[in-house]
Write a protein that holds these residues in place. Sequence first.
Motif, PDB file in Angstrom:
ATOM      1  N   VAL A   1       0.838  -1.191   0.000  1.00  0.00           N
ATOM      2  CA  VAL A   1       0.000   0.000   0.000  1.00  0.00           C
ATOM      3  C   VAL A   1       0.876   1.246   0.000  1.00  0.00           C
ATOM      4  CG1 VAL A   1      -1.837   1.219   1.210  1.00  0.00           C
ATOM      5  CG2 VAL A   1      -1.743  -1.269   1.297  1.00  0.00           C
ATOM      6  N   SER A   2       0.588   2.150  -0.938  1.00  0.00           N
ATOM      7  CA  SER A   2       1.303   3.420  -0.988  1.00  0.00           C
ATOM      8  C   SER A   2       0.359   4.522  -0.515  1.00  0.00           C
ATOM      9  CB  SER A   2       1.788   3.708  -2.410  1.00  0.00           C
ATOM     10  OG  SER A   2       0.703   3.732  -3.307  1.00  0.00           O
ATOM     11  N   GLY A   3       0.922   5.465   0.208  1.00  0.00           N
ATOM     12  CA  GLY A   3       0.109   6.572   0.699  1.00  0.00           C
ATOM     13  C   GLY A   3       0.905   7.496   1.587  1.00  0.00           C
ATOM     14  N   GLN A   4       0.206   8.484   2.095  1.00  0.00           N
ATOM     15  CA  GLN A   4       0.802   9.503   2.945  1.00  0.00           C
ATOM     16  C   GLN A   4       0.491   9.189   4.403  1.00  0.00           C
ATOM     17  OE1 GLN A   4      -0.874  13.399   2.388  1.00  0.00           O
ATOM     18  NE2 GLN A   4       1.065  14.375   2.819  1.00  0.00           N
ATOM     19  N   VAL A   5       1.505   9.299   5.257  1.00  0.00           N
ATOM     20  CA  VAL A   5       1.344   9.010   6.685  1.00  0.00           C
ATOM     21  C   VAL A   5       0.456  10.076   7.310  1.00  0.00           C
ATOM     22  CG1 VAL A   5       2.527   8.754   8.883  1.00  0.00           C
ATOM     23  CG2 VAL A   5       3.585   7.879   6.801  1.00  0.00           C
ATOM     24  N   LEU A   6      -0.609   9.628   7.960  1.00  0.00           N
ATOM     25  CA  LEU A   6      -1.496  10.539   8.669  1.00  0.00           C
ATOM     26  C   LEU A   6      -1.025  10.711  10.110  1.00  0.00           C
ATOM     27  CD1 LEU A   6      -4.137  12.190   8.443  1.00  0.00           C
ATOM     28  CD2 LEU A   6      -5.351  10.156   9.208  1.00  0.00           C
ATOM     29  N   THR A   7      -0.852   9.596  10.820  1.00  0.00           N
ATOM     30  CA  THR A   7      -0.360   9.630  12.198  1.00  0.00           C
ATOM     31  C   THR A   7       0.481   8.389  12.483  1.00  0.00           C
ATOM     32  OG1 THR A   7      -2.325   8.511  13.057  1.00  0.00           O
ATOM     33  CG2 THR A   7      -2.334  10.913  13.124  1.00  0.00           C
TER      34      THR A   7
ATOM     35  N   VAL B   1      -0.783   5.063  10.520  1.00  0.00           N
ATOM     36  CA  VAL B   1      -2.080   5.250   9.883  1.00  0.00           C
ATOM     37  C   VAL B   1      -1.869   6.035   8.592  1.00  0.00           C
ATOM     38  CG1 VAL B   1      -4.425   6.150  10.124  1.00  0.00           C
ATOM     39  CG2 VAL B   1      -3.219   5.262  12.132  1.00  0.00           C
ATOM     40  N   LEU B   2      -2.313   5.456   7.468  1.00  0.00           N
ATOM     41  CA  LEU B   2      -2.186   6.112   6.168  1.00  0.00           C
ATOM     42  C   LEU B   2      -3.456   6.904   5.856  1.00  0.00           C
ATOM     43  CD1 LEU B   2      -0.580   3.264   4.036  1.00  0.00           C
ATOM     44  CD2 LEU B   2       0.558   5.183   5.142  1.00  0.00           C
ATOM     45  N   ASN B   3      -3.268   8.057   5.240  1.00  0.00           N
ATOM     46  CA  ASN B   3      -4.364   8.947   4.880  1.00  0.00           C
ATOM     47  C   ASN B   3      -5.175   8.362   3.731  1.00  0.00           C
ATOM     48  OD1 ASN B   3      -6.030  11.110   4.511  1.00  0.00           O
ATOM     49  ND2 ASN B   3      -4.428  12.552   3.960  1.00  0.00           N
ATOM     50  N   THR B   4      -6.511   8.402   3.872  1.00  0.00           N
ATOM     51  CA  THR B   4      -7.398   7.912   2.818  1.00  0.00           C
ATOM     52  C   THR B   4      -8.278   9.020   2.252  1.00  0.00           C
ATOM     53  OG1 THR B   4      -9.095   7.357   4.438  1.00  0.00           O
ATOM     54  CG2 THR B   4      -7.544   5.614   3.836  1.00  0.00           C
ATOM     55  N   GLY B   5      -8.141  10.218   2.749  1.00  0.00           N
ATOM     56  CA  GLY B   5      -9.028  11.301   2.359  1.00  0.00           C
ATOM     57  C   GLY B   5     -10.188  11.453   3.327  1.00  0.00           C
ATOM     58  N   ASP B   6     -10.456  10.450   4.125  1.00  0.00           N
ATOM     59  CA  ASP B   6     -11.487  10.512   5.158  1.00  0.00           C
ATOM     60  C   ASP B   6     -10.794  10.927   6.457  1.00  0.00           C
ATOM     61  OD1 ASP B   6     -13.321   9.999   7.205  1.00  0.00           O
ATOM     62  OD2 ASP B   6     -14.132   8.220   6.230  1.00  0.00           O
ATOM     63  N   PRO B   7     -11.188  12.046   7.050  1.00  0.00           N
ATOM     64  CA  PRO B   7     -10.466  12.527   8.241  1.00  0.00           C
ATOM     65  C   PRO B   7     -10.598  11.634   9.469  1.00  0.00           C
ATOM     66  CG  PRO B   7     -12.388  13.887   7.799  1.00  0.00           C
ATOM     67  CD  PRO B   7     -12.274  12.936   6.659  1.00  0.00           C
ATOM     68  N   LEU B   8     -11.591  10.752   9.492  1.00  0.00           N
ATOM     69  CA  LEU B   8     -11.801   9.903  10.665  1.00  0.00           C
ATOM     70  C   LEU B   8     -11.260   8.491  10.507  1.00  0.00           C
ATOM     71  CD1 LEU B   8     -15.446  10.961  11.553  1.00  0.00           C
ATOM     72  CD2 LEU B   8     -13.323  11.782  12.560  1.00  0.00           C
ATOM     73  N   ASN B   9     -11.081   8.034   9.278  1.00  0.00           N
ATOM     74  CA  ASN B   9     -10.691   6.647   9.051  1.00  0.00           C
ATOM     75  C   ASN B   9      -9.504   6.574   8.105  1.00  0.00           C
ATOM     76  OD1 ASN B   9     -12.921   5.554  10.551  1.00  0.00           O
ATOM     77  ND2 ASN B   9     -14.204   6.166   8.856  1.00  0.00           N
ATOM     78  N   GLY B  10      -8.672   5.563   8.312  1.00  0.00           N
ATOM     79  CA  GLY B  10      -7.500   5.389   7.468  1.00  0.00           C
ATOM     80  C   GLY B  10      -7.131   3.926   7.329  1.00  0.00           C
ATOM     81  N   ILE B  11      -5.951   3.703   6.782  1.00  0.00           N
ATOM     82  CA  ILE B  11      -5.397   2.360   6.694  1.00  0.00           C
ATOM     83  C   ILE B  11      -4.480   2.201   7.899  1.00  0.00           C
ATOM     84  CG2 ILE B  11      -4.093   0.729   5.290  1.00  0.00           C
ATOM     85  CD1 ILE B  11      -6.613   1.754   3.880  1.00  0.00           C
ATOM     86  N   VAL B  12      -4.822   1.342   8.837  1.00  0.00           N
ATOM     87  CA  VAL B  12      -4.067   1.151  10.067  1.00  0.00           C
ATOM     88  C   VAL B  12      -3.084   0.002   9.859  1.00  0.00           C
ATOM     89  CG1 VAL B  12      -4.208   0.588  12.521  1.00  0.00           C
ATOM     90  CG2 VAL B  12      -5.952   2.032  11.468  1.00  0.00           C
ATOM     91  N   CYS B  13      -1.790   0.307   9.954  1.00  0.00           N
ATOM     92  CA  CYS B  13      -0.733  -0.679   9.692  1.00  0.00           C
ATOM     93  C   CYS B  13       0.042  -0.934  10.979  1.00  0.00           C
ATOM     94  CB  CYS B  13       0.219  -0.163   8.618  1.00  0.00           C
ATOM     95  SG  CYS B  13      -0.602   0.434   7.138  1.00  0.00           S
ATOM     96  N   THR B  14      -0.047  -2.140  11.500  1.00  0.00           N
ATOM     97  CA  THR B  14       0.735  -2.524  12.666  1.00  0.00           C
ATOM     98  C   THR B  14       2.075  -3.036  12.180  1.00  0.00           C
ATOM     99  OG1 THR B  14      -1.286  -3.164  13.795  1.00  0.00           O
ATOM    100  CG2 THR B  14       0.777  -3.952  14.737  1.00  0.00           C
ATOM    101  N   LEU B  15       3.150  -2.341  12.547  1.00  0.00           N
ATOM    102  CA  LEU B  15       4.484  -2.727  12.099  1.00  0.00           C
ATOM    103  C   LEU B  15       4.957  -3.965  12.850  1.00  0.00           C
ATOM    104  CD1 LEU B  15       6.214   0.755  11.875  1.00  0.00           C
ATOM    105  CD2 LEU B  15       5.241  -0.587  10.029  1.00  0.00           C
ATOM    106  N   ASN B  16       5.683  -4.838  12.150  1.00  0.00           N
ATOM    107  CA  ASN B  16       6.233  -6.005  12.821  1.00  0.00           C
ATOM    108  C   ASN B  16       7.328  -5.560  13.791  1.00  0.00           C
ATOM    109  OD1 ASN B  16       8.676  -5.776  11.373  1.00  0.00           O
ATOM    110  ND2 ASN B  16       7.924  -7.108   9.755  1.00  0.00           N
TER     111      ASN B  16
END
Length: 136
Positions: free
Chosen positions: A66-72, A84-99
């Motif tokens: 997944v490519s994108g801009q880091v939100l938080t 958390v990657l930015n999806t354009g929705d201010p409340l929801n994103g792509i949540v990535c738990t790093l290994n």
Amino acid sequence: MRNIVFTLGCGFVAFLAGVLVYLYNQPPRNLTTETGIPVTATELYTRFTTDHLHANEVYLNKVLQVSGQVLTIKSMPYAERIVVLNTGDPLNGIVCTLNKLQSAGRLVHPGEKIIIKGVCSGYVSHVMLTNSSLIQ
């Protein structure tokens, strides 16, 4: 007859316990050898919010890149870091738990564009990626 049923029941419970212990102690998937499905964060989020059943068929338990801009970035005291990657929705994103290896490695900053590889574990209010690692 009761002794046979009791013995078979105990054997079945012991077998199930053994299977559960084996599955719990399996190491996580090695994503470095797997090719991820390339997708943008916005595209992935849109597919899950418009037709989550079809998106589950395509992405669930698959390795995604997944490519994108880091939100938080969130640091948990007893867990890995979460990006958390930015999806354009201010409340929801792509949540990535790093290994665990990535969690101690390179730091990312909000606004930075990254590519992250992980296993899609579904959609609740966010699309979740587990066992993730930074590609770029």
